[in-house]
Design an enzyme around this catalytic site. Structure first.
Site, PDB file in Angstrom:
ATOM      1  N   PRO A  11       0.680  -1.213  -0.169  1.00 56.83           N
ATOM      2  CA  PRO A  11       0.035   0.109   0.047  1.00 56.83           C
ATOM      3  C   PRO A  11       0.816   1.271  -0.158  1.00 56.83           C
ATOM      4  CG  PRO A  11      -0.167  -1.167   2.255  1.00 56.83           C
ATOM      5  CD  PRO A  11       0.561  -2.219   1.122  1.00 56.83           C
ATOM      6  N   ASN A  12       0.330   2.217  -0.796  1.00 57.35           N
ATOM      7  CA  ASN A  12       0.824   3.439  -0.992  1.00 57.35           C
ATOM      8  C   ASN A  12       2.288   3.641  -1.769  1.00 57.35           C
ATOM      9  OD1 ASN A  12      -1.307   4.719   0.737  1.00 57.35           O
ATOM     10  ND2 ASN A  12      -0.275   3.931   2.707  1.00 57.35           N
ATOM     11  N   ARG A  19       5.411  11.300  -2.468  1.00 61.66           N
ATOM     12  CA  ARG A  19       4.847  10.760  -0.931  1.00 61.66           C
ATOM     13  C   ARG A  19       6.206  11.037  -0.181  1.00 61.66           C
ATOM     14  NH1 ARG A  19       4.876   4.542   1.411  1.00 61.66           N
ATOM     15  NH2 ARG A  19       3.928   5.086   3.383  1.00 61.66           N
ATOM     16  N   TYR A  24      11.263   9.051   1.283  1.00 57.02           N
ATOM     17  CA  TYR A  24      11.364   7.882   0.427  1.00 57.02           C
ATOM     18  C   TYR A  24      12.017   8.232  -0.838  1.00 57.02           C
ATOM     19  CZ  TYR A  24       7.863   6.049   3.363  1.00 57.02           C
ATOM     20  OH  TYR A  24       7.224   5.146   4.723  1.00 57.02           O
ATOM     21  N   ASN A  75       8.032  -5.565  -1.003  1.00 59.60           N
ATOM     22  CA  ASN A  75       7.951  -4.302  -0.097  1.00 59.60           C
ATOM     23  C   ASN A  75       6.543  -4.052   0.434  1.00 59.60           C
ATOM     24  OD1 ASN A  75       7.795  -1.847   1.399  1.00 59.60           O
ATOM     25  ND2 ASN A  75       8.827  -0.853  -0.250  1.00 59.60           N
ATOM     26  N   ALA A  78       3.179  -0.682   5.081  1.00 58.09           N
ATOM     27  CA  ALA A  78       2.651  -0.744   6.216  1.00 58.09           C
ATOM     28  C   ALA A  78       2.265  -2.090   6.552  1.00 58.09           C
ATOM     29  CB  ALA A  78       1.891   0.283   6.462  1.00 58.09           C
ATOM     30  N   GLU A 100      12.233  -9.478   1.956  1.00 56.55           N
ATOM     31  CA  GLU A 100      11.555  -8.172   2.291  1.00 56.55           C
ATOM     32  C   GLU A 100      12.640  -6.918   2.127  1.00 56.55           C
ATOM     33  OE1 GLU A 100      10.713  -8.053   6.599  1.00 56.55           O
ATOM     34  OE2 GLU A 100       9.520  -6.386   6.355  1.00 56.55           O
ATOM     35  N   HIS A 102      12.356  -2.619   2.391  1.00 50.61           N
ATOM     36  CA  HIS A 102      12.020  -1.416   2.635  1.00 50.61           C
ATOM     37  C   HIS A 102      12.724  -0.256   1.983  1.00 50.61           C
ATOM     38  CE1 HIS A 102       8.719  -2.878   5.173  1.00 50.61           C
ATOM     39  NE2 HIS A 102       9.759  -3.631   5.716  1.00 50.61           N
ATOM     40  N   ARG A 109      13.162   4.719  12.537  1.00 48.10           N
ATOM     41  CA  ARG A 109      11.916   5.506  12.501  1.00 48.10           C
ATOM     42  C   ARG A 109      10.935   4.929  13.741  1.00 48.10           C
ATOM     43  NH1 ARG A 109       9.138   5.160   6.842  1.00 48.10           N
ATOM     44  NH2 ARG A 109       8.179   6.756   7.673  1.00 48.10           N
TER      45      ARG A 109
END
Ligand code: DQA
Length: 145
Positions: A11-12, A19, A24, A75, A78, A100, A102, A109
Site C-alpha cells: 500500500p501507498n 509521497r 522515500y 516491499n 505498512a 523483504e 523497505h 523511524r
C-alpha cells in the site's frame, strides 16, 4: 527454465515520487521498476513487477509466485508491520525464497515500524538503501534460485 522473480509492492507505494520525498526519495515506482528490469536483464531473470493497496491481493500474488516456483522481492509497506496473513501466505507456499525490502531504514523511524511480520518468514531483509535495496534483493535471489 528461466528464473523468475515477482517484485511485489504494498500500500501507498504507488504514491512514490510525491509521497514524503524526504523519507522515500524522488524515484517513482515506475523508475524503480525500470532499475529492477535492467538489473534482472543482466542476470537473465524474468520479472513480474506489481503493486496493490489491498492485503488480500498481495496474499493471492504470493500464492501465485509460490506455484510458479519463483523468488519474491516484497516491499509490504505498512502491512509488513501488521500482516499475519502475509506471514502465513509466505510460510504456506514455502519454501518460498523471499526478500523483504523497505526503502527507508524502518529501525531508525517510529517504534511501530520496528516490528516486521515478514522477516521471520523471509530469507533476508534489506532496508534503508532506497531503490538500490530492490536491486540488491534481486542479486541475492538470483544466487539462490
Ligand atoms: C516502507 C516502510 C513502511 O514502514 C511504510 O509503511 C511504507 C514504506 C518503505 O519502503 O520504507 O509504506 O515499506
Amino acid at each position: 527454465m528461466t528464473k523468475q522473480i515477482y517484485i511485489l509492492n504494498g500500500p501507498n507505494l504507488n504514491l512514490l515520487g510525491q509521497r514524503e520525498p524526504g523519507i522515500y526519495g524522488s524515484d517513482t515506482l515506475a523508475s524503480i521498476e525500470e532499475k529492477c528490469r535492467n538489473r534482472a536483464l543482466g542476470l537473465g531473470i524474468k520479472i513480474e513487477f506489481r503493486q496493490s493497496n489491498h492485503e488480500g491481493v498481495l496474499v493471492d500474488w504470493i500464492h501465485e509466485a509460490g506455484a510458479a516456483k519463483a523468488g519474491v522481492v516484497l516491499n509490504p509497506g505498512a502491512y509488513g508491520h501488521t500482516s499475519i496473513a502475509l506471514h502465513d501466505a509466505i510460510k504456506g507456499v514455502g519454501p518460498l525464497p523471499l526478500v523483504e525490502v523497505h526503502l527507508s531504514n524502518i529501525h531508525a523511524r517510529e517504534a511501530f515500524r520496528h516490528k516486521s511480520m515478514i522477516a521471520p518468514a523471509a530469507v533476508g531483509m534489506i532496508c534503508g538503501f532506497g531503490p538500490l535495496g530492490y536491486e540488491l534483493a534481486i542479486e541475492a535471489l538470483a544466487a539462490r534460485l
